[in-house]
Design an enzyme around this catalytic site. Sequence first.
Site, PDB file in Angstrom:
ATOM      1  N   ASP A  75     -41.045  69.523  -1.146  1.00 29.73           N
ATOM      2  CA  ASP A  75     -42.320  69.865  -0.525  1.00 29.73           C
ATOM      3  C   ASP A  75     -42.196  71.273   0.057  1.00 29.73           C
ATOM      4  O   ASP A  75     -41.102  71.844   0.095  1.00 29.73           O
ATOM      5  CB  ASP A  75     -42.742  68.836   0.532  1.00 29.73           C
ATOM      6  CG  ASP A  75     -41.788  68.724   1.713  1.00 29.73           C
ATOM      7  OD1 ASP A  75     -40.659  69.262   1.630  1.00 29.73           O
ATOM      8  OD2 ASP A  75     -42.147  68.091   2.709  1.00 29.73           O
ATOM      9  N   TYR A  77     -41.916  74.667   2.383  1.00 28.23           N
ATOM     10  CA  TYR A  77     -41.178  74.980   3.604  1.00 28.23           C
ATOM     11  C   TYR A  77     -42.083  74.736   4.812  1.00 28.23           C
ATOM     12  O   TYR A  77     -43.220  75.210   4.845  1.00 28.23           O
ATOM     13  CB  TYR A  77     -40.741  76.446   3.613  1.00 28.23           C
ATOM     14  CG  TYR A  77     -39.772  76.836   2.522  1.00 28.23           C
ATOM     15  CD1 TYR A  77     -38.443  76.425   2.555  1.00 28.23           C
ATOM     16  CD2 TYR A  77     -40.174  77.666   1.471  1.00 28.23           C
ATOM     17  CE1 TYR A  77     -37.542  76.815   1.563  1.00 28.23           C
ATOM     18  CE2 TYR A  77     -39.287  78.059   0.486  1.00 28.23           C
ATOM     19  CZ  TYR A  77     -37.968  77.631   0.530  1.00 28.23           C
ATOM     20  OH  TYR A  77     -37.087  78.013  -0.439  1.00 28.23           O
ATOM     21  N   PHE A  96     -39.578  76.708  -3.813  1.00 25.71           N
ATOM     22  CA  PHE A  96     -38.402  77.520  -3.483  1.00 25.71           C
ATOM     23  C   PHE A  96     -38.741  78.977  -3.175  1.00 25.71           C
ATOM     24  O   PHE A  96     -37.938  79.683  -2.574  1.00 25.71           O
ATOM     25  CB  PHE A  96     -37.333  77.452  -4.595  1.00 25.71           C
ATOM     26  CG  PHE A  96     -36.775  76.076  -4.805  1.00 25.71           C
ATOM     27  CD1 PHE A  96     -35.918  75.501  -3.884  1.00 25.71           C
ATOM     28  CD2 PHE A  96     -37.129  75.328  -5.926  1.00 25.71           C
ATOM     29  CE1 PHE A  96     -35.416  74.218  -4.057  1.00 25.71           C
ATOM     30  CE2 PHE A  96     -36.635  74.044  -6.122  1.00 25.71           C
ATOM     31  CZ  PHE A  96     -35.773  73.486  -5.186  1.00 25.71           C
ATOM     32  N   HIS A 206     -29.371  68.954  -4.730  1.00 26.74           N
ATOM     33  CA  HIS A 206     -30.275  69.901  -4.078  1.00 26.74           C
ATOM     34  C   HIS A 206     -29.483  71.118  -3.595  1.00 26.74           C
ATOM     35  O   HIS A 206     -28.326  70.989  -3.163  1.00 26.74           O
ATOM     36  CB  HIS A 206     -30.974  69.224  -2.889  1.00 26.74           C
ATOM     37  CG  HIS A 206     -32.179  69.975  -2.419  1.00 26.74           C
ATOM     38  ND1 HIS A 206     -32.094  71.037  -1.553  1.00 26.74           N
ATOM     39  CD2 HIS A 206     -33.492  69.828  -2.718  1.00 26.74           C
ATOM     40  CE1 HIS A 206     -33.310  71.507  -1.323  1.00 26.74           C
ATOM     41  NE2 HIS A 206     -34.181  70.791  -2.022  1.00 26.74           N
TER      42      HIS A 206
END
Length: 243
Positions: A75, A77, A96, A206
């Site tokens: 999701d 930031y 990202f 991740h």
Amino acid sequence: MLHYILTRLQNTAWFGLLEPLSQTPTFSTLEHNYTASLRQAQAQNTQIFPPMRQIFRAFEETPFEKLHTILLGQDPYPGTFKHEHQEKPFACGLSFSVPRMAPLPPSLQNIYKELHASLNTPLSRHGDLRAWASQGVLLLNSILSVPRGQPKGHAHLGWESFTDGVLSALSQLERPLLFIFLGKVAQEKRKVLTHNPKHFMLCAPHPSPLAQARPPTFLGSGVFKQAQEFLQAQNIPMDWALD
């Protein structure tokens, strides 16, 4: 409200894929929940990220005709940074990615380190990934909004039904596609893909520093080396280096 934002894509090839999803009962529920969250945030004098106009930015920045890779995040930031005495959100509608003037988030720093180790790309000083999007990388999150300071705070709104539909529809395309799932949350999306031998799916831990505490880790996974080998085998050009 979300329907209105989607109409900005009506003159693109994305609209044919997204518009049917917007006519479903689950999307109506999502729209109701998202609108309610905006009202609640306003009442509590807080914020929802990214700004509403950037909710579907991943589709706006990646030409459907060029699409070859889906890089799935979790999701947006939830935090902010200061620039020229103003507070700005890290979230910008692309997984990202962050605004060019923002400090690099730790997850993105690790992505750059893995790219450098695998493909010898320079370590970029900025986090603006629009250059990837313009080449055909869909920078999509599973959940497309987040309350300020509350990671996964919008997991209950219904976004994942929408992004499940997007991924399912993409997996039915006949062109070769590369799906990159980073982290357990993203990897849960594998179940919605239609099997197609033309596609290639890559999974890795991740890139968050918290996920590097025990093996297997993202750093050293070789995920971008494998990605580039697949793209090159399909004669799909992709330059991961950023200026």
